[in-house]
Design a protein around this motif. Sequence first.
Motif, PDB file in Angstrom:
ATOM      1  N   LYS A 202       0.853  -1.189   0.000  1.00  0.00           N
ATOM      2  CA  LYS A 202       0.000   0.000   0.000  1.00  0.00           C
ATOM      3  C   LYS A 202       0.890   1.241   0.000  1.00  0.00           C
ATOM      4  N   PRO A 203       0.688   2.121  -0.972  1.00  0.00           N
ATOM      5  CA  PRO A 203       1.487   3.356  -1.006  1.00  0.00           C
ATOM      6  C   PRO A 203       1.148   4.235   0.203  1.00  0.00           C
ATOM      7  N   ALA A 204       2.128   4.979   0.680  1.00  0.00           N
ATOM      8  CA  ALA A 204       1.930   5.843   1.845  1.00  0.00           C
ATOM      9  C   ALA A 204       0.798   6.839   1.629  1.00  0.00           C
ATOM     10  N   ASP A 205       0.674   7.339   0.402  1.00  0.00           N
ATOM     11  CA  ASP A 205      -0.375   8.322   0.122  1.00  0.00           C
ATOM     12  C   ASP A 205      -1.679   7.684  -0.366  1.00  0.00           C
ATOM     13  N   GLY A 206      -1.718   6.335  -0.454  1.00  0.00           N
ATOM     14  CA  GLY A 206      -2.926   5.638  -0.881  1.00  0.00           C
ATOM     15  C   GLY A 206      -3.192   5.685  -2.370  1.00  0.00           C
ATOM     16  N   HIS A 207      -2.263   6.227  -3.153  1.00  0.00           N
ATOM     17  CA  HIS A 207      -2.429   6.351  -4.606  1.00  0.00           C
ATOM     18  C   HIS A 207      -1.683   5.211  -5.298  1.00  0.00           C
ATOM     19  N   TYR A 208      -2.434   4.261  -5.843  1.00  0.00           N
ATOM     20  CA  TYR A 208      -1.846   3.122  -6.542  1.00  0.00           C
ATOM     21  C   TYR A 208      -1.671   3.434  -8.019  1.00  0.00           C
TER      22      TYR A 208
ATOM     23  N   ARG B 139      -7.048   5.518  -6.141  1.00  0.00           N
ATOM     24  CA  ARG B 139      -6.779   5.740  -4.718  1.00  0.00           C
ATOM     25  C   ARG B 139      -7.436   4.638  -3.923  1.00  0.00           C
TER      26      ARG B 139
END
Length: 126
Positions: free
Chosen positions: A54-60, A125
Amino acid sequence: MIALLLIQAADAPAVPVDWDTLAPMPYVSAPEMTPQLNAFVGGEVAAGRCALPKPADGHYVVRVDVAALIDGSGVIRKTVPHAIACPTVEQYAAGLVTGFARGNLNLRASASGTWYRATIVFDWRG
């Protein structure tokens, strides 16, 4: 019937080893990714069927390269997705390439077929 398919498969050029050398898919109009197309991949990730951190900013952002063998009449004969450790998304991307190509290719004729590379980018996201 099966013998005919095997003969046709034997005539097809092998998938190139170096995908960077493949010409980009010759789309007339570039495909557009919709929220619905991205949502499928987001669902696969959320369900744990894909091992993506999971990306830290939630943007995949997930990229899938697909090699496509196109015959001289503009028909895709074979698609091979590059492995990204998520078979359902790999096959989904290969299917999208086939659909996006239907009636949307600008080709030079080749009797034996030519390999091209398409890159599908899923972006959402989570």
